[in-house]
Write an enzyme that holds these catalytic residues in place. Structure first.
Site, short mmCIF file in Angstrom:
data_model
loop_
_atom_site.label_atom_id
_atom_site.label_comp_id
_atom_site.label_asym_id
_atom_site.label_seq_id
_atom_site.Cartn_x
_atom_site.Cartn_y
_atom_site.Cartn_z
N ARG A 1 1.89 0.81 -7.41
CA ARG A 1 1.25 -0.48 -7.17
C ARG A 1 0.45 -0.94 -8.39
O ARG A 1 0.46 -2.11 -8.75
CB ARG A 1 0.34 -0.41 -5.95
N ASN B 1 0.89 -4.43 -11.13
CA ASN B 1 -0.13 -5.28 -11.73
C ASN B 1 -0.08 -5.21 -13.26
O ASN B 1 -0.19 -6.24 -13.94
CB ASN B 1 -1.51 -4.86 -11.23
N SER C 1 0.81 -1.22 0.00
CA SER C 1 0.00 0.00 0.00
C SER C 1 0.85 1.28 0.00
O SER C 1 0.45 2.27 -0.65
CB SER C 1 -0.99 0.00 1.17
N ARG D 1 1.09 -7.56 -18.49
CA ARG D 1 1.44 -7.17 -19.85
C ARG D 1 2.87 -7.53 -20.27
O ARG D 1 3.21 -7.40 -21.46
CB ARG D 1 1.22 -5.67 -20.02
N GLN E 1 -7.16 -1.94 -24.70
CA GLN E 1 -6.66 -2.87 -23.68
C GLN E 1 -6.23 -2.13 -22.43
O GLN E 1 -6.44 -2.60 -21.31
CB GLN E 1 -5.48 -3.68 -24.24
N ASN F 1 -0.22 4.75 -10.37
CA ASN F 1 0.66 4.70 -9.20
C ASN F 1 1.51 3.44 -9.28
O ASN F 1 1.28 2.55 -10.11
CB ASN F 1 -0.13 4.80 -7.90
#
Length: 230
Positions: free
Chosen positions: A161, A165, A58, A170, A79, A159
């Site tokens: 975080r 992901n 976080s 990707r 996408q 950001n």
């Protein structure tokens, strides 16, 4: 034909120190501003390493990165917006005249002479039809004929975080070739300004030792596991 360009145009000043101060604040009575001032570079590195190894991510949300992206297809931008925690500003086909639009050619078509001929011929037909339609209907309606190949430009902010992901999804070999290329260029950019924050990012087979693609797996996870056991 469009050439891809990815540039980091803005980011949280001293992003690694900001993330480290936010992490340290969770366990300190001292205010964030004081913690920021007192952090040594060595301590910043230690805190980031602790965050990444523990999965306490976080604090990384306090660092943001903004990219200017050009020479990519509309197919790619569609996408990108599946990544919800991000901000986007895209060139408008409603207002920008696309009568001589640039376009992206997939490698599989570019390297096949016959396929390339069919592709470029179809693009020329669409360009001509679009130009004719603009003399009959509003541009916002003429654009309906434009293809996914049409080149676009956009600004994207995520950001740290969210970028983890994004890179996990990707940079995977199963990701579509164009967005995978963009992700690789984005990673080069953020590692330039925050190397410790992005030292361990990549597809899940590399970062977590798992593959979420099931029967569609590229098989790389097996190779990584074999290498680990030798």
């Amino acid at each position: 034909m469009a050439g891809m360009s990815v540039k980091l145009i803005s980011y949280t000043p001293d992003p690694e120190r900001v993330v480290a101060a936010a992490a340290r604040l969770c366990y300190s009575k001292i205010g964030a501003a004081k913690l920021f001032e007192d952090l040594t570079d060595e301590r910043v590195g230690e805190l980031i390493e602790t965050l990444l190894s523990s999965g306490h991510l976080s604090p990384t949300e306090h660092a943001s990165f903004t990219f200017a992206i050009e020479g990519v297809s509309r197919s790619l931008s569609h996408q990108c917006v599946r990544h919800r925690i991000a901000s986007y500003s895209q060139q408008s086909q409603r207002w920008v005249d696309e009568k001589e639009f640039d376009y992206v050619i997939p490698p599989s078509i570019r390297d096949n002479h016959e396929a390339l001929g069919i592709y470029t011929e179809a693009i020329a037909v669409i360009q001509d039809a679009y130009q004719k339609l603009q003399g009959m209907v509003p541009r916002e309606d003429a654009r309906f004929i434009l293809p996914n190949a049409c080149e676009t430009k956009f600004v994207m902010t995520m950001n740290c975080r969210s970028l983890y992901n994004f890179f996990e999804k990707r940079l995977c070999q199963r990701a579509q070739w164009e967005i995978r290329e963009m992700a690789q260029l984005m990673l080069i950019e953020v590692r330039r300004v925050a190397p410790r924050l992005f030292a361990k990012v990549g597809p899940s087979c590399e970062t977590h030792g798992i593959c979420t693609e099931g029967k569609f797996s590229c098989g790389r996870i097996t190779q990584l596991n074999m290498a680990k056991n030798t």
